[in-house]
Design an enzyme around this catalytic site. Structure first.
Site, PDB file in Angstrom:
ATOM      1  N   ASP A 242     -19.531 -12.906   7.118  1.00  0.00           N
ATOM      2  CA  ASP A 242     -18.091 -13.120   7.050  1.00  0.00           C
ATOM      3  C   ASP A 242     -17.811 -14.480   7.690  1.00  0.00           C
ATOM      4  OD1 ASP A 242     -15.370 -13.053   7.158  1.00  0.00           O
ATOM      5  OD2 ASP A 242     -15.219 -11.156   8.205  1.00  0.00           O
TER       6      ASP A 242
ATOM      7  N   PHE B 292     -10.901 -13.952   9.705  1.00  0.00           N
ATOM      8  CA  PHE B 292     -10.124 -12.872  10.328  1.00  0.00           C
ATOM      9  C   PHE B 292     -10.179 -12.975  11.846  1.00  0.00           C
ATOM     10  CE2 PHE B 292      -9.949  -8.685  12.326  1.00  0.00           C
ATOM     11  CZ  PHE B 292      -8.713  -8.244  11.891  1.00  0.00           C
TER      12      PHE B 292
ATOM     13  N   ASP C  26     -10.915 -18.367   5.035  1.00  0.00           N
ATOM     14  CA  ASP C  26      -9.601 -17.988   4.540  1.00  0.00           C
ATOM     15  C   ASP C  26      -8.653 -17.732   5.700  1.00  0.00           C
ATOM     16  OD1 ASP C  26     -10.948 -15.637   5.373  1.00  0.00           O
ATOM     17  OD2 ASP C  26      -9.599 -14.400   4.182  1.00  0.00           O
TER      18      ASP C  26
ATOM     19  N   GLY D 213      -7.290  -9.121   3.454  1.00  0.00           N
ATOM     20  CA  GLY D 213      -5.928  -8.765   3.790  1.00  0.00           C
ATOM     21  C   GLY D 213      -5.560  -7.341   3.440  1.00  0.00           C
TER      22      GLY D 213
ATOM     23  N   ASP E 109     -17.332  -2.837   3.826  1.00  0.00           N
ATOM     24  CA  ASP E 109     -17.900  -2.831   5.174  1.00  0.00           C
ATOM     25  C   ASP E 109     -16.828  -2.381   6.137  1.00  0.00           C
ATOM     26  OD1 ASP E 109     -16.953  -5.225   7.198  1.00  0.00           O
ATOM     27  OD2 ASP E 109     -16.567  -5.705   5.103  1.00  0.00           O
TER      28      ASP E 109
ATOM     29  N   CYS F 102     -27.300  17.432   7.195  1.00  0.00           N
ATOM     30  CA  CYS F 102     -27.749  16.038   7.310  1.00  0.00           C
ATOM     31  C   CYS F 102     -29.207  15.998   7.752  1.00  0.00           C
ATOM     32  CB  CYS F 102     -26.877  15.297   8.320  1.00  0.00           C
ATOM     33  SG  CYS F 102     -27.334  13.565   8.563  1.00  0.00           S
TER      34      CYS F 102
ATOM     35  N   CYS G  73     -30.618  13.065   8.985  1.00  0.00           N
ATOM     36  CA  CYS G  73     -30.850  11.862   9.790  1.00  0.00           C
ATOM     37  C   CYS G  73     -31.652  12.205  11.043  1.00  0.00           C
ATOM     38  CB  CYS G  73     -29.520  11.207  10.169  1.00  0.00           C
ATOM     39  SG  CYS G  73     -28.610  12.029  11.497  1.00  0.00           S
TER      40      CYS G  73
ATOM     41  N   CYS H 103     -29.632  14.388  13.589  1.00  0.00           N
ATOM     42  CA  CYS H 103     -29.416  15.791  13.231  1.00  0.00           C
ATOM     43  C   CYS H 103     -30.721  16.582  13.164  1.00  0.00           C
ATOM     44  CB  CYS H 103     -28.665  15.870  11.907  1.00  0.00           C
ATOM     45  SG  CYS H 103     -26.935  15.333  12.044  1.00  0.00           S
TER      46      CYS H 103
ATOM     47  N   HIS I 100     -26.255   8.690  13.008  1.00  0.00           N
ATOM     48  CA  HIS I 100     -25.742   9.727  12.118  1.00  0.00           C
ATOM     49  C   HIS I 100     -24.614   9.204  11.226  1.00  0.00           C
ATOM     50  CE1 HIS I 100     -24.024  13.317  10.445  1.00  0.00           C
ATOM     51  NE2 HIS I 100     -22.844  12.896  10.888  1.00  0.00           N
TER      52      HIS I 100
END
Length: 379
Positions: free
Chosen positions: A94, A98, A148, A223, A273, A312, A314, A317, A343
């Protein structure tokens, strides 16, 4: 420049949901995709091994933060951001627009760029369209973003128009600089322009028409998720994707919850994201297949045989209980943040994988509608 890393594979027959692929020098990315946020060249509390084990395909870093620490020249000397942080997959940066916008009292916006004081030590800096491109050349991410100005919400038509004029001028200058200054490393970098214009459709249309003339390699929608109601966000995203080139990647920046992602995918968005998975993990919140779980709640004190999400697979978990995660949260042990972040990100990435499977099978719309209802339940 004028390259296109994106390959459109399929569009759903029932909505605008799309399957695609991003081809980069560091690997192929299947879309729709969620990108874990690694602001300062690290996804907070996680290692590159953690990211690989959850099948993260691309992660994001931020130019503003890396410019201030450790400095983009140092990253270039290391051979680029992937080598610097030990991550061998695709990366996006990025531009920092921002971040400097959010400094408010510490910055001044001019046609040249943004003068700002560092939030770290108060030192003065100037970001221009050209200097931000130079910084991203040094960082070396596979996808780099135009500088921007993020239009605030709410904003009048006049305020948004002035803001958009800055963004479009800076994007033209950025593209020109990139065309004259090839990548420093031995692989291509793809340039995404950012569609601004606030919640004013006529300005969003103006932005897209201007960006098409500039010719970026992909398009981002900025935005959004800046305070507007979700329905307005969806409406603006839907409007923009109707106008954006079908053969280029579409990225909504800084969004959002799991149900936000599914809503945006149905409107033709390819990439998202957000810091929410990591931030909410730190705050004691987990996303699960049955809804939103506050694992810090006292009700889980004796949940010794129940993981955050029984459905899950992962690392968290498979090995730890809600009672243990609650204990780690209450004692402020860093391991708790790490496990809950593993997780949450695993959950987001599996949701994207399921979305791709259902788009391919022409069952996305029915599945997504059911998931949106379930995911918003509070446990």
């Amino acid at each position: 420049m004028n390259q296109n890393p994106f390959e459109l594979v399929k569009v759903s027959g029932k909505s605008k949901a799309r399957l695609g692929k991003l081809h980069t020098a560091h690997g192929e990315v299947n879309t729709p995709i969620f990108m874990p946020v690694g602001t300062a060249a690290t996804v907070k509390s996680l290692s590159a091994r953690d990211l690989h084990e959850m099948d993260a395909e691309i992660i994001l870093a931020n130019t503003y933060h890396l410019y201030l620490r450790p400095g983009t020249k140092l990253i270039a000397d290391a051979g680029g951001v992937q080598k610097f942080m030990g991550w061998n997959g695709p990366m996006l940066t990025d531009s920092g627009g921002f971040q400097v916008w959010s400094l408010k009292d510490l910055r001044k916006i001019t046609p040249e760029g943004v003068e700002f004081r560092s939030h770290l030590d108060g030192s003065r800096h100037l970001f221009t369209a050209e200097s931000v491109m130079k910084a991203q050349r040094e960082i070396g991410a596979d996808i780099i973003m135009a500088f921007d100005e993020c239009t605030p919400y709410p904003s009048t038509l006049e305020e948004a128009e002035k803001s958009l004029a800055y963004t479009l001028d800076w994007t033209r200058r950025a593209k020109k600089w990139l065309d004259e200054n090839p990548p420093l490393l031995d692989y291509p970098q793809y340039f995404f322009g950012i569609v601004q214009g606030g919640m004013h459709k006529e300005l969003r249309k103006k932005a897209i028409e201007a960006l098409k003339e500039i010719g970026p390699d992909g398009y981002a929608m900025g935005g959004l998720s800046v305070g507007e109601p979700p329905e307005v966000m969806y409406e603006i995203a839907d409007y923009c994707t109707n106008l954006l080139p079908a053969d280029r990647a579409r990225y909504v920046m800084g969004v959002g919850t799991p149900w936000n992602l599914l809503e945006l995918i149905s409107r033709g968005v390819d990439m998202c994201d957000c810091i929410l998975p990591a931030k909410n993990a730190q705050d004691g919140l987990a996303y699960t297949s049955a809804g939103v779980l506050h694992y810090k709640a006292g009700a889980h004190q004796h949940s010794h045989d129940i993981p955050l999400d029984p459905n899950c697979d992962c690392y968290c978990c498979r090995n730890y209980s809600r009672a243990y995660l609650r204990h780690l949260f209450n004692t402020k042990e860093p391991l708790g943040w790490t496990l809950a972040t593993i997780h949450n990100l695993h959950f987001y990435l599996r949701l994207m994988k399921s979305a791709r499977t259902h788009i391919a099978a022409d069952s996305f719309e029915e599945w997504s509608a059911e998931q949106i209802q379930i995911l918003q339940q509070k446990l």
